[in-house]
Structure formats: structure tokens, C-alpha cells
Design an enzyme around this catalytic site. Structure first.
Site, PDB file in Angstrom:
ATOM      1  CB  ALA A 153      -0.929  -0.009   1.211  1.00 36.20           C
TER       2      ALA A 153
ATOM      3  N   GLY B 114       2.139   2.904  -2.782  1.00 35.13           N
ATOM      4  CA  GLY B 114       2.115   3.733  -3.973  1.00 35.13           C
ATOM      5  C   GLY B 114       1.220   4.956  -3.866  1.00 35.13           C
TER       6      GLY B 114
ATOM      7  NE  ARG C 111      -1.607   4.318 -14.248  1.00 36.05           N
ATOM      8  CZ  ARG C 111      -1.526   3.061 -14.670  1.00 36.05           C
ATOM      9  NH1 ARG C 111      -2.057   2.713 -15.843  1.00 36.05           N
ATOM     10  NH2 ARG C 111      -0.936   2.146 -13.932  1.00 36.05           N
TER      11      ARG C 111
ATOM     12  CD  GLN D 292       8.463   0.656  -1.163  1.00 32.80           C
ATOM     13  OE1 GLN D 292       7.273   0.364  -1.065  1.00 32.80           O
ATOM     14  NE2 GLN D 292       9.108   0.654  -2.324  1.00 32.80           N
TER      15      GLN D 292
ATOM     16  N   GLY E 211       9.357   0.491  -6.113  1.00 31.56           N
ATOM     17  CA  GLY E 211       9.062  -0.828  -6.652  1.00 31.56           C
ATOM     18  C   GLY E 211       8.467  -1.794  -5.656  1.00 31.56           C
ATOM     19  CB  THR E 212       6.090  -4.589  -6.162  1.00 29.68           C
ATOM     20  OG1 THR E 212       6.756  -5.098  -7.319  1.00 29.68           O
ATOM     21  CG2 THR E 212       4.903  -3.743  -6.605  1.00 29.68           C
TER      22      THR E 212
ATOM     23  N   GLY F 113       0.934  -7.025 -16.306  1.00 24.89           N
ATOM     24  CA  GLY F 113       2.058  -7.890 -16.624  1.00 24.89           C
ATOM     25  C   GLY F 113       1.563  -9.208 -17.190  1.00 24.89           C
TER      26      GLY F 113
ATOM     27  CG  ASN G  87       1.390 -10.668 -11.718  1.00 27.69           C
ATOM     28  OD1 ASN G  87       0.878 -11.394 -10.878  1.00 27.69           O
ATOM     29  ND2 ASN G  87       2.345  -9.803 -11.436  1.00 27.69           N
TER      30      ASN G  87
END
Length: 460
Positions: free
Chosen positions: A10, A12, A16, A76, A81-82, A146, A176
Site C-alpha cells: 500500500a 504507492g 493516475r 518503505q 518498486g514492489t 504484466g 499477473n
């Protein structure tokens, strides 16, 4: 083997969405994305539930704790990135405990991700002996997702992100979902050497599957319902997914014996309960934990929020929030029921009536153009049009008590705190400031003055 941990990503921003609010805190059918995903994952009872945050971290963390006080918050760093998110989560998890068994990883932007699908995914992973298992789905339009690239034995060879895919890979429709199950030790090893040599310059979690593949089989479990794993990246997708989900909710209730005349303009959230033979008319919104009893009619153009509407009641063109409407009551049109009202059987709150924290006895009617706030009305009382309970003295909210079988004239003003007994009659235009005993008649006599031939000063 038990689910050792579940990690929800969570961190990000969700650029958009074009919003000052983090994407995971946007709402879907009355609950935020994060709330819904945490509930579905939490129902699997992992030994620890972690949520990784970064963008507006404190805001997201506060929301996560409000949904589950036991949640483990992971911050993070600025490395994107994930893959990096999972590195941070695993570093914190392994410092605090010895992880053994399976670790579930889920994105937080799939508001319809359900516990049944996740449970089947974990069971498939553990029964197959895979080192890692990817939750996939097949889409008619896979743009933005993906792609799942399989080998000749149908095992997962790799996952290619949209921006890194070639023409043949872009033609693949299996995608994915960003939900995975890893063996805990394998996950720790697989994320240790991730790099950001890709078009986005990010640490992809999908690259960890290369290490997993070298250590064993990477499997895939296809979600039986593509809608349950559909992600939301912008408001166009949010509207489309909301519409598809709401259509299913309406169809479920129609098959259960509810009449919904126009599902396209009727919105019903997940926790609403409707009895048989309820009728929901166009333009209605049923939200929260609203309960509607058998034979009741809601709408048209009505909003119910955490409301209880008993059998045979009618609520037309009104807004009702956190209130109880009794059997065969008649509400509306244009009625505003604020929080805390309790209306008895066969009551009425008519056109342009507003109520707040009012208790209305059986058979009592407030037909039109009135405000009843912080008040208790007995049974079979009639309130004349234009009546106001003046409940606020500038400092405190005060209560009005009006008894049973009372006939209140038009345009009355009750200045709280005040108590009016049973069987009282009040004259039109009365201002009631003092207690009125049972069986009395009360009126206010005002002297009427007439100035003939009067003109305003500026017209003289």
C-alpha cells in the site's frame, strides 16, 4: 502448513487517480480499497498481517490501524518498486520472528479480492509443492497488466511488465494479478539480489520469480472470477468496476425476491440486508448496514445510510441516516432524517420535515414543513405544519417532550427544555416556553397592529 505472514502493498501514490488522496484510501461500495483487501486477507488468519506504506505514510498507516489494530506497519524507503516493498517487509518480519511456511503478498488496489479466492490460492500452493505460486486471470483486454509467460510444461517462465514486453508477449491474455504465495525462506533468498534494470527503474517483485524458478517450480492458479482480481488504476476503471459489482449485487437481491425496477440507477452496498418483497425504486442509494423489512418500498430517489426500515414502511425521495423507521411508517417526500431517530409504527414524517435524535411514538404524524430535534413525542399526536422545536440555546442542546394525543397547531415554536402533557391542544402560532399540564389548551395571544397608508421612508 499455516500462513506465516501476509504482506499488503500500500505504498504507492496512484498518480493516475489524479488525487491528493492515496489510491488505497479511495472508496469502493462504501469501503476503502485498503479496508476491503485487509478484511479479505485478514480472514485467512495469518500469524502476522503487514501493510507496507510510503506515500502519505502516516495517513495510510492510521487508516490501516483503524481497520485492524494488530496490523504490522512497514515503512518503505525512497527506493521504488514492489520488490523493494517486500524487501522492507521481510527485513522487519524476520527481525521479529522466525518465518516458516507460506507468505501471501497482495496488492491493495483490488477492491473485490475475496477470501475464498485467496484461500484456494494458498491451498493450491501448499498442495502443489511450488516454491512460489502466482494468482493469474485471463482478460479480454490485458492492457496495463504484466503478462504470464509459460514454458512448454505450462509452468510460469516469467512475468513481463507491459512496458518491457515485446509484440508476442503483448499478445498474451493471461495476466499477473500482483498476488503471490511464496515459501518464506525462498522469498527471503529471492528478493536479496533484485535489481532495477528495467524500463521503470524499479525493483520488481516479479523478478524474484527467476530465483524461485531456479530453486523449484513456479506455479500459477487462475482466479475463477476475473472481476475479483481486477485492479483499479484510474477513475475510469473505478467507475466501470463499481458498476459491474453493483449490477451483481442488484441481481443477487432480485433473485432473492426483491423488486428493483432499474438496476442501472440503484446502488446497493455489500452489507445492506433486504427482505423478500422489498421494492427499490429508481435513483436510490442503500449504504452501510441498512436493513429493509418485508414489503417496504424505498424510493424513488432515496438515500438510506445505516438505516433500519421495518416491514411495509414507505420511504420516498428522502435521506435517512442512522435512524429506525417503524412498521408501516410513511416517510417523505423530501424528508431529512439525521442521526438518532426512532419512529414507531404507522408514523409519518412528511414533506420537508427534518428530524434529529427524535423519538416518535406509534401513530404520531409530522406531516410537513417542520423541524423536530432532540425531542420525544408520544403516541397518536399530530404536529401542525411549520412547527419548530427550538432545541439549541447557543450553548447546549435541550430536549422537548410532547405527550400522546396532542394536537399541535400550525406554526408553533417549542422552546426547549419544555414539557407538554397528554391530550393538550395548542393554538396556531403559539410559542410554548413553559410546562403544559395534561388536557390543557395553550395559545399565544399577540396584539396585531395595522398602520394604514404606510410607505417606506425612501418612498415618502
Amino acid at each position: 502448513m499455516a500462513l506465516s505472514a501476509a504482506i499488503i502493498l500500500a505504498a504507492g501514490e496512484g498518480t493516475r487517480m489524479r488525487s491528493s488522496r492515496p489510491k488505497v484510501l479511495h472508496t469502493f461500495a462504501g469501503k476503502t480499497f485498503l479496508q476491503r483487501v485487509m478484511a479479505s486477507v485478514g480472514a485467512l488468519h495469518p500469524e502476522v498481517l503487514s501493510v507496507v506504506v510510503h506515500y502519505q505514510a502516516e495517513r495510510v498507516a492510521k487508516a490501516a490501524r483503524s481497520y485492524n489494530a494488530a496490523v504490522d506497519i512497514v515503512h518503505q524507503d525512497d527506493i521504488p518498486g514492489t520488490g523493494r516493498a517486500v524487501q522492507c517487509a521481510m527485513a522487519q518480519l524476520t527481525r521479529e520472528r522466525d518465518l516458516r511456511g507460506s507468505v501471501l503478498i497482495a496488492a491493495s488496489d483490488m477492491p473485490l479480492l475475496d477470501t475464498v479466492t485467496l484461500d484456494r490460492l494458498v491451498a493450491f500452493h501448499e498442495q502443489s509443492g511450488n516454491g512460489a505460486t502466482v494468482l493469474t486471470t485471463v482478460l479480454d483486454d490485458p492492457t496495463g497488466y504484466g503478462r504470464i509467460i509459460r514454458d512448454r510444461e505450462d509452468h510460469v517462465l516469467r512475468i513481463v511488465e507491459q512496458k518491457d514486453a515485446n509484440r508476442s508477449e503483448l499478445a498474451v491474455h493471461e495476466v499477473n494479478t500482483s498476488v503471490y504465495v511464496f515459501d518464506a525462506q525462498l522469498l527471503s533468498d529471492a528478493i536479496a539480489n533484485l535489481d532495477n534494470h528495467n524500463a521503470q527503474g524499479e525493483f520488481y517483485l516479479t523478478d524474484a520469480l527467476e530465483t524461485a524458478k531456479s530453486r523449484g517450480t513456479v506455479g500459477a492458479f487462475a482466479a475463477p472470477d476475473p472481476l475479483s482480481v481486477e485492479g483499479v488504476n484510474d477513475r475510469v476503471q473505478l467507475a466501470a468496476l463499481s458498476k459491474a459489482h453493483n449490477r451483481r449485487i442488484c441481481e443477487k437481491w432480485m433473485l432473492a425476491g426483491v423488486t428493483i425496477l432499474d438496476p442501472d440507477t440503484t446502488w446497493i452496498e455489500d452489507d445492506v440486508e433486504l427482505a423478500q418483497d422489498v421494492t427499490v425504486l429508481p435513483g436510490s442509494f442503500l449504504k452501510g448496514r441498512t436493513v429493509v423489512g418485508e414489503g417496504a418500498v424505498v424510493g424513488p430517489y432515496t438515500t438510506l445510510i445505516d438505516a433500519t426500515v421495518d416491514a411495509e414502511a414507505v420511504v420516498e425521495r428522502s435521506r435517512v441516516q442512522e435512524s429506525h423507521i417503524g412498521r408501516a411508517a410513511n416517510i417523505g417526500p423530501w424528508t431529512y432524517m439525521r442521526q438518532g431517530n426512532d419512529l414507531g409504527e404507522e408514523t409519518k414524517a412528511g414533506a420537508f420535515v427534518e428530524m434529529k435524535k427524535a423519538h416518535i411514538g406509534n401513530g404520531t404524524k409530522v406531516p410537513h414543513l417542520s423541524y423536530v430535534g432532540d425531542a420525544e413525542l408520544g403516541e397518536h399526536t399530530n404536529i401542525g405544519g411549520g412547527t419548530i422545536t427550538a432545541n439549541y440555546d447557543g450553548v447546549h442542546k435541550n430536549r422537548t417532550h410532547i405527550g400522546s394525543n396532542v394536537h399541535v397547531g400550525a406554526g408553533n415554536l417549542f422552546v426547549a427544555p419544555v414539557e407538554v402533557g397528554d391530550g393538550v391542544t395548542t393554538g396556531a402560532g403559539s410559542v410554548v416556553r413553559h410546562p403544559v399540564p395534561d388536557g390543557a389548551m395553550v395559545y399565544s395571544e399577540n396584539t396585531q397592529h395595522i398602520v394604514e397608508g404606510w410607505k417606506p421612508k425612501w418612498e415618502r
